[in-house]
Design a protein around this motif. Structure first.
Motif, PDB file in Angstrom:
ATOM      1  N   ARG A 164      -4.879  -9.586  -6.438  1.00 26.93           N
ATOM      2  CA  ARG A 164      -5.872  -8.507  -6.558  1.00 26.93           C
ATOM      3  C   ARG A 164      -5.943  -7.719  -5.257  1.00 26.93           C
ATOM      4  O   ARG A 164      -5.991  -6.487  -5.257  1.00 26.93           O
ATOM      5  N   GLU A 165      -5.939  -8.447  -4.155  1.00 24.11           N
ATOM      6  CA  GLU A 165      -5.968  -7.793  -2.842  1.00 24.11           C
ATOM      7  C   GLU A 165      -4.732  -6.917  -2.655  1.00 24.11           C
ATOM      8  O   GLU A 165      -4.820  -5.805  -2.137  1.00 24.11           O
ATOM      9  N   HIS A 166      -3.580  -7.405  -3.091  1.00 23.71           N
ATOM     10  CA  HIS A 166      -2.334  -6.640  -2.993  1.00 23.71           C
ATOM     11  C   HIS A 166      -2.430  -5.336  -3.787  1.00 23.71           C
ATOM     12  O   HIS A 166      -2.046  -4.270  -3.298  1.00 23.71           O
ATOM     13  N   HIS A 167      -2.973  -5.404  -4.993  1.00 18.94           N
ATOM     14  CA  HIS A 167      -3.125  -4.201  -5.813  1.00 18.94           C
ATOM     15  C   HIS A 167      -4.097  -3.213  -5.163  1.00 18.94           C
ATOM     16  O   HIS A 167      -3.865  -1.996  -5.198  1.00 18.94           O
ATOM     17  N   ASN A 168      -5.160  -3.712  -4.562  1.00 21.23           N
ATOM     18  CA  ASN A 168      -6.116  -2.836  -3.877  1.00 21.23           C
ATOM     19  C   ASN A 168      -5.478  -2.160  -2.671  1.00 21.23           C
ATOM     20  O   ASN A 168      -5.723  -0.982  -2.402  1.00 21.23           O
ATOM     21  N   ILE A 169      -4.663  -2.899  -1.926  1.00 23.77           N
ATOM     22  CA  ILE A 169      -3.982  -2.320  -0.768  1.00 23.77           C
ATOM     23  C   ILE A 169      -2.986  -1.252  -1.225  1.00 23.77           C
ATOM     24  O   ILE A 169      -2.887  -0.181  -0.617  1.00 23.77           O
ATOM     25  N   GLU A 170      -2.250  -1.530  -2.298  1.00 19.61           N
ATOM     26  CA  GLU A 170      -1.311  -0.541  -2.840  1.00 19.61           C
ATOM     27  C   GLU A 170      -2.054   0.722  -3.271  1.00 19.61           C
ATOM     28  O   GLU A 170      -1.571   1.829  -3.066  1.00 19.61           O
ATOM     29  N   GLN A 171      -3.236   0.541  -3.859  1.00 16.44           N
ATOM     30  CA  GLN A 171      -4.063   1.681  -4.254  1.00 16.44           C
ATOM     31  C   GLN A 171      -4.415   2.512  -3.020  1.00 16.44           C
ATOM     32  O   GLN A 171      -4.343   3.745  -3.045  1.00 16.44           O
ATOM     33  N   SER A 172      -4.766   1.841  -1.934  1.00 14.14           N
ATOM     34  CA  SER A 172      -5.124   2.546  -0.695  1.00 14.14           C
ATOM     35  C   SER A 172      -3.905   3.194  -0.040  1.00 14.14           C
ATOM     36  O   SER A 172      -4.025   4.245   0.585  1.00 14.14           O
ATOM     37  N   LEU A 173      -2.750   2.564  -0.157  1.00 21.40           N
ATOM     38  CA  LEU A 173      -1.529   3.157   0.403  1.00 21.40           C
ATOM     39  C   LEU A 173      -1.178   4.466  -0.293  1.00 21.40           C
ATOM     40  O   LEU A 173      -0.631   5.381   0.321  1.00 21.40           O
ATOM     41  N   ASN A 174      -1.474   4.559  -1.573  1.00 20.43           N
ATOM     42  CA  ASN A 174      -1.105   5.742  -2.355  1.00 20.43           C
ATOM     43  C   ASN A 174      -2.218   6.776  -2.455  1.00 20.43           C
ATOM     44  O   ASN A 174      -2.085   7.743  -3.199  1.00 20.43           O
ATOM     45  N   GLN A 175      -3.293   6.585  -1.728  1.00 21.88           N
ATOM     46  CA  GLN A 175      -4.433   7.502  -1.829  1.00 21.88           C
ATOM     47  C   GLN A 175      -4.106   8.887  -1.243  1.00 21.88           C
ATOM     48  O   GLN A 175      -3.280   9.005  -0.353  1.00 21.88           O
ATOM     49  N   LYS A 176      -4.740   9.894  -1.821  1.00 26.43           N
ATOM     50  CA  LYS A 176      -4.627  11.248  -1.279  1.00 26.43           C
ATOM     51  C   LYS A 176      -5.719  11.429  -0.250  1.00 26.43           C
ATOM     52  O   LYS A 176      -6.859  11.026  -0.472  1.00 26.43           O
ATOM     53  N   ILE A 177      -5.363  12.035   0.855  1.00 22.47           N
ATOM     54  CA  ILE A 177      -6.339  12.273   1.927  1.00 22.47           C
ATOM     55  C   ILE A 177      -6.502  13.777   2.098  1.00 22.47           C
ATOM     56  O   ILE A 177      -5.524  14.494   2.318  1.00 22.47           O
ATOM     57  N   GLU A 178      -7.748  14.237   1.989  1.00 22.45           N
ATOM     58  CA  GLU A 178      -8.062  15.657   2.113  1.00 22.45           C
ATOM     59  C   GLU A 178      -9.114  15.847   3.191  1.00 22.45           C
ATOM     60  O   GLU A 178      -9.860  14.935   3.504  1.00 22.45           O
ATOM     61  N   PHE A 179      -9.180  17.072   3.686  1.00 21.86           N
ATOM     62  CA  PHE A 179     -10.180  17.405   4.703  1.00 21.86           C
ATOM     63  C   PHE A 179     -10.961  18.620   4.245  1.00 21.86           C
ATOM     64  O   PHE A 179     -10.414  19.603   3.780  1.00 21.86           O
ATOM     65  N   VAL A 180     -12.289  18.508   4.373  1.00 22.01           N
ATOM     66  CA  VAL A 180     -13.192  19.563   3.948  1.00 22.01           C
ATOM     67  C   VAL A 180     -14.064  19.926   5.138  1.00 22.01           C
ATOM     68  O   VAL A 180     -14.574  19.039   5.822  1.00 22.01           O
TER      69      VAL A 180
END
Length: 181
Positions: A164-180
């Motif tokens: 589960r931790e591995h899947h959560n980390i993968e989710q965070s690795l693939n996250q989009k980062i935006e700046f507002v």
């Protein structure tokens, strides 16, 4: 509150934070003084640990199959935005490596304890059948049973948590980062 009501409340929360593209959105308010870890140096600069803690706390209940969009609110120039993206990617990559090592160690532990427990129980059975060293046979029974129990614990309890931790980390690795602003 019943279990069904809590599950419904969680589903509503996840739906409320999703945008039109299906991303779960986490808004982070950043400032100049709180952006970087004061202990990190220029060559190995890292974000403030509170930022990661906040993001992890907000995304903890979001299923790992839902993509993430992290929106930083603050005045950050383009060069620094790229630097922040690289820093965050490095952070989650290091977490991924750590988790992979934990999974490998868990697998080795599980196999070694299962093999050791089986061997010890085989010796126990031999001694129990031949009725020699009865006291030693009982000790071997306890040791073998404990080893098999720990192998089962590693497989049934620790491993699913690490996955589960591995899947959560993968989710965070693939996250989009935006700046507002």
């Amino acid at each position: 509150m019943t279990k069904k009501q809590r599950a419904q409340e969680l589903l509503e929360y996840v739906e409320n934070i999703r945008d039109e593209e299906g991303y779960a959105v986490v808004d982070v308010n950043i400032g100049e003084d709180t952006l970087y870890d004061p202990l990190s140096l220029k060559g190995n600069k890292d974000l403030n640990g509170e930022i990661y803690s906040y993001i992890d706390a907000q995304t903890n209940v979001i299923p790992s199959n839902i993509p993430l969009r992290i929106r930083f609110h603050g005045d950050v120039d383009e060069a620094e935005q790229d630097e922040i993206r690289k820093i965050m990617h490095r952070h989650y990559t290091m977490q991924s490596y750590d988790n992979s090592w934990d999974l490998a160690a868990n697998f080795r532990k599980m196999i070694l304890l299962a093999v050791f427990g089986a061997i010890v129980l085989a010796v126990y059975l031999f001694l129990a059948i031949t009725e020699k060293h009865v006291f030693m046979a009982e000790i071997l029974s306890i040791v073998g049973s404990f080893s098999l129990w720990e192998a089962a614990d590693a497989f049934l309890l620790e491993r699913p948590h690490l996955r589960r931790e591995h899947h959560n980390i993968e989710q965070s690795l693939n996250q989009k980062i935006e700046f507002v602003k």
